[in-house]
Design a protein around this motif. Structure first.
Motif, short mmCIF file in Angstrom:
data_model
loop_
_atom_site.label_atom_id
_atom_site.label_comp_id
_atom_site.label_asym_id
_atom_site.label_seq_id
_atom_site.Cartn_x
_atom_site.Cartn_y
_atom_site.Cartn_z
N HIS A 168 0.83 -1.22 -0.20
CA HIS A 168 -0.08 -0.15 0.17
C HIS A 168 1.15 1.31 -0.01
N GLU A 169 2.24 1.21 0.01
CA GLU A 169 2.90 2.29 0.07
C GLU A 169 2.93 3.05 -1.01
N GLY A 170 2.96 2.59 -2.01
CA GLY A 170 3.04 3.50 -3.32
C GLY A 170 2.92 2.56 -4.72
N SER A 171 2.74 3.35 -5.83
CA SER A 171 2.60 2.52 -6.96
C SER A 171 4.05 2.18 -7.60
N SER A 172 5.28 2.68 -7.25
CA SER A 172 6.31 1.95 -7.67
C SER A 172 6.49 0.71 -6.92
N TYR A 173 6.12 0.42 -5.65
CA TYR A 173 6.37 -0.72 -4.99
C TYR A 173 5.48 -1.69 -5.79
N ARG A 174 4.09 -1.18 -5.87
CA ARG A 174 3.41 -2.32 -6.79
C ARG A 174 3.75 -2.79 -8.13
#
Length: 182
Positions: free
Chosen positions: A23-29
């Protein structure tokens, strides 16, 4: 992390992937989704796959677009809408590939009072492949029989070991139309 469940339907391998993205951010996902797709494809690009998750991403996010570009389609509701969690969060989804092999019989997003999110569920079935193979590596003459259902299709087959093969095509009346030896 992703959990892969090995399932067999009508004697065919089907892979079911259950995961939960950051949930930390789109780059992680995006990085997680690239790893998941690579992992799935490293095992087989032919097996039918269902992937479900709390993706923490709406369908228009790049990580979800990556899934779509890899051939995955969303399970949709009866009105064609992509099902999601309550309050339009849009983060829980079920996807599958190849889309031509799956039929969504029913799907929903029922309200549950015990949670702030509503589950996404689907009743889907694996359709018969375009080509049905009855292959047994123990058959002495190494014969394989294929049934092409209809239309212009590519013929895919796997051999258990190096062998010479013959492909014979019959029309609906049983007349031989073509024969090729390899």
């Amino acid at each position: 992390a992703a959990l892969q469940i090995g399932v067999t339907m009508a004697g065919e391998n089907v892979r079911v992937i259950v995961t939960h993205l950051a949930h930390e951010g789109s780059s992680y996902r995006m990085a997680q989704m690239q790893k998941i797709i690579f992992w799935i494809d490293s095992i087989s690009t032919d097996d039918p796959v269902v992937i479900m998750a709390d993706f923490n991403a709406k369908p228009d996010e790049n990580s979800m677009k990556l899934l779509e570009s890899a051939g995955y389609g969303y399970v949709k509701g009866s009105k064609g809408e992509i099902l999601d969690t309550s309050a339009n969060q849009g983060i829980n989804h079920i996807l599958f590939r190849p889309s031509s092999r799956w039929s969504v019989i029913a799907a929903g997003n029922p309200a549950c009072s015990a949670s702030n999110r509503n589950p996404v569920w689907a009743d889907i079935e694996l359709l018969d492949p375009v080509i049905v193979t009855r292959a047994d590596p123990a058959i002495a003459n190494h014969r394989r029989t294929f049934q092409i259902i209809k239309g212009d299709k590519l013929l895919y087959y796997k051999l258990y070991y190096p062998a010479s093969i013959s492909i014979v095509v019959f029309n609906l009346t049983g007349r031989k139309c073509a024969e090729q030896h390899y």
